[in-house]
Motif scaffolding. Sequence first.
Motif, PDB file in Angstrom:
ATOM      1  N   ARG A 146       3.233  -8.305   2.700  1.00 49.96           N
ATOM      2  CA  ARG A 146       3.619  -9.626   1.551  1.00 49.96           C
ATOM      3  C   ARG A 146       1.740  -9.733   1.696  1.00 49.96           C
ATOM      4  O   ARG A 146       1.796 -11.196   1.036  1.00 49.96           O
ATOM      5  CB  ARG A 146       4.531 -10.434   2.184  1.00 49.96           C
ATOM      6  N   LEU A 147       1.126  -9.431   2.008  1.00 49.47           N
ATOM      7  CA  LEU A 147      -0.571 -10.864   2.981  1.00 49.47           C
ATOM      8  C   LEU A 147      -1.133  -9.510   3.138  1.00 49.47           C
ATOM      9  O   LEU A 147      -0.965  -8.407   3.721  1.00 49.47           O
ATOM     10  CB  LEU A 147       0.203 -11.598   4.399  1.00 49.47           C
ATOM     11  N   ALA A 148      -3.126 -10.207   2.683  1.00 47.64           N
ATOM     12  CA  ALA A 148      -3.567  -9.293   2.298  1.00 47.64           C
ATOM     13  C   ALA A 148      -5.046 -10.392   2.174  1.00 47.64           C
ATOM     14  O   ALA A 148      -5.515 -11.486   2.034  1.00 47.64           O
ATOM     15  CB  ALA A 148      -4.093  -8.554   0.688  1.00 47.64           C
ATOM     16  N   LEU A 177      -3.911 -14.272 -10.375  1.00 51.26           N
ATOM     17  CA  LEU A 177      -2.337 -13.947 -10.395  1.00 51.26           C
ATOM     18  C   LEU A 177      -3.194 -12.793 -10.912  1.00 51.26           C
ATOM     19  O   LEU A 177      -3.155 -12.430 -11.936  1.00 51.26           O
ATOM     20  CB  LEU A 177      -1.590 -14.970 -11.442  1.00 51.26           C
ATOM     21  N   THR A 178      -2.325 -11.429 -10.527  1.00 49.77           N
ATOM     22  CA  THR A 178      -2.328 -10.094 -11.025  1.00 49.77           C
ATOM     23  C   THR A 178      -0.980  -9.952 -10.936  1.00 49.77           C
ATOM     24  O   THR A 178      -0.164  -9.711 -10.427  1.00 49.77           O
ATOM     25  CB  THR A 178      -2.803  -8.967 -10.371  1.00 49.77           C
ATOM     26  N   VAL A 207      -5.034 -12.919  -0.068  1.00 53.59           N
ATOM     27  CA  VAL A 207      -3.979 -12.802  -0.819  1.00 53.59           C
ATOM     28  C   VAL A 207      -2.871 -12.165  -0.481  1.00 53.59           C
ATOM     29  O   VAL A 207      -1.922 -11.692   0.434  1.00 53.59           O
ATOM     30  CB  VAL A 207      -3.951 -10.910  -1.940  1.00 53.59           C
ATOM     31  N   PHE A 208      -1.048 -13.172  -1.600  1.00 55.99           N
ATOM     32  CA  PHE A 208       0.024 -13.436  -0.592  1.00 55.99           C
ATOM     33  C   PHE A 208       0.669 -12.467  -2.224  1.00 55.99           C
ATOM     34  O   PHE A 208       0.451 -12.074  -3.303  1.00 55.99           O
ATOM     35  CB  PHE A 208       0.510 -14.439  -0.976  1.00 55.99           C
ATOM     36  N   ALA A 231       3.696  -9.212  -7.895  1.00 57.11           N
ATOM     37  CA  ALA A 231       2.473  -9.956  -8.889  1.00 57.11           C
ATOM     38  C   ALA A 231       1.619 -10.294  -7.190  1.00 57.11           C
ATOM     39  O   ALA A 231       2.283  -9.920  -6.062  1.00 57.11           O
ATOM     40  CB  ALA A 231       3.768 -11.081  -9.048  1.00 57.11           C
ATOM     41  N   GLU A 232       0.372 -10.239  -7.730  1.00 53.34           N
ATOM     42  CA  GLU A 232      -0.409 -10.913  -6.749  1.00 53.34           C
ATOM     43  C   GLU A 232      -0.209 -11.850  -6.636  1.00 53.34           C
ATOM     44  O   GLU A 232      -1.512 -11.860  -7.566  1.00 53.34           O
ATOM     45  CB  GLU A 232      -1.570  -9.398  -5.685  1.00 53.34           C
ATOM     46  N   VAL A 233      -0.924 -12.965  -6.032  1.00 51.72           N
ATOM     47  CA  VAL A 233      -1.617 -14.630  -5.906  1.00 51.72           C
ATOM     48  C   VAL A 233      -3.246 -14.816  -5.133  1.00 51.72           C
ATOM     49  O   VAL A 233      -2.605 -14.034  -4.574  1.00 51.72           O
ATOM     50  CB  VAL A 233      -0.680 -15.600  -5.894  1.00 51.72           C
TER      51      VAL A 233
END
Length: 186
Positions: free
Chosen positions: A152-154, A65-66, A183-184, A26-28
Amino acid sequence: MNKFVLLVLLVSLLMLPAIAQETPKAEVFGGYQYTHISVDGVAVPVAPLSSNSTGFSLNGWNASLTGNFNKHFGVAADFSGAYKSISGVSAKIYTYTFGPVVSLNHEGTINPFAHALFGGAHASASFEGNGAGSNGFSMMMGGGVDAKVSPRLAIRAIQADWVYYRFEGIGQSKNVRISTGVVFRF
């Protein structure tokens, strides 16, 4: 016995990059958005904010949220709010869209992606306590580029979307939204 231990170590070392480059489930995303609404003679609920015939710009937030099914395909839920105030007229546009996302390089440092999002929008305008609003359809086509900072971070360097609105039977298709943020990844 030594050959077996050596073989296990060799296989473990070869698998290490594959483990380290696991696709996030998942990505937030959360960040800033700039939206340009082109009115070109089309009546939209926030048209009084237009100071010329080409349209007006709004600023706001964008969040999504992906959920990723694999390293190339996922599904996103995207939400945004954009705001503008000119000469006492205040406008708000909220969108809530959903759809597929295709990622080209999830394991790499730079990950380009594309998405097609469909859902709804709510636009409203108010002046001196009097207001009007409308619910409608929204569609966004676009994509962007995420730059990985850590597993974990972008940073979402850019996301650009063509945006279509349809309020009360009138389509509005010359709109663009630009977003950037964090992006988390989980």
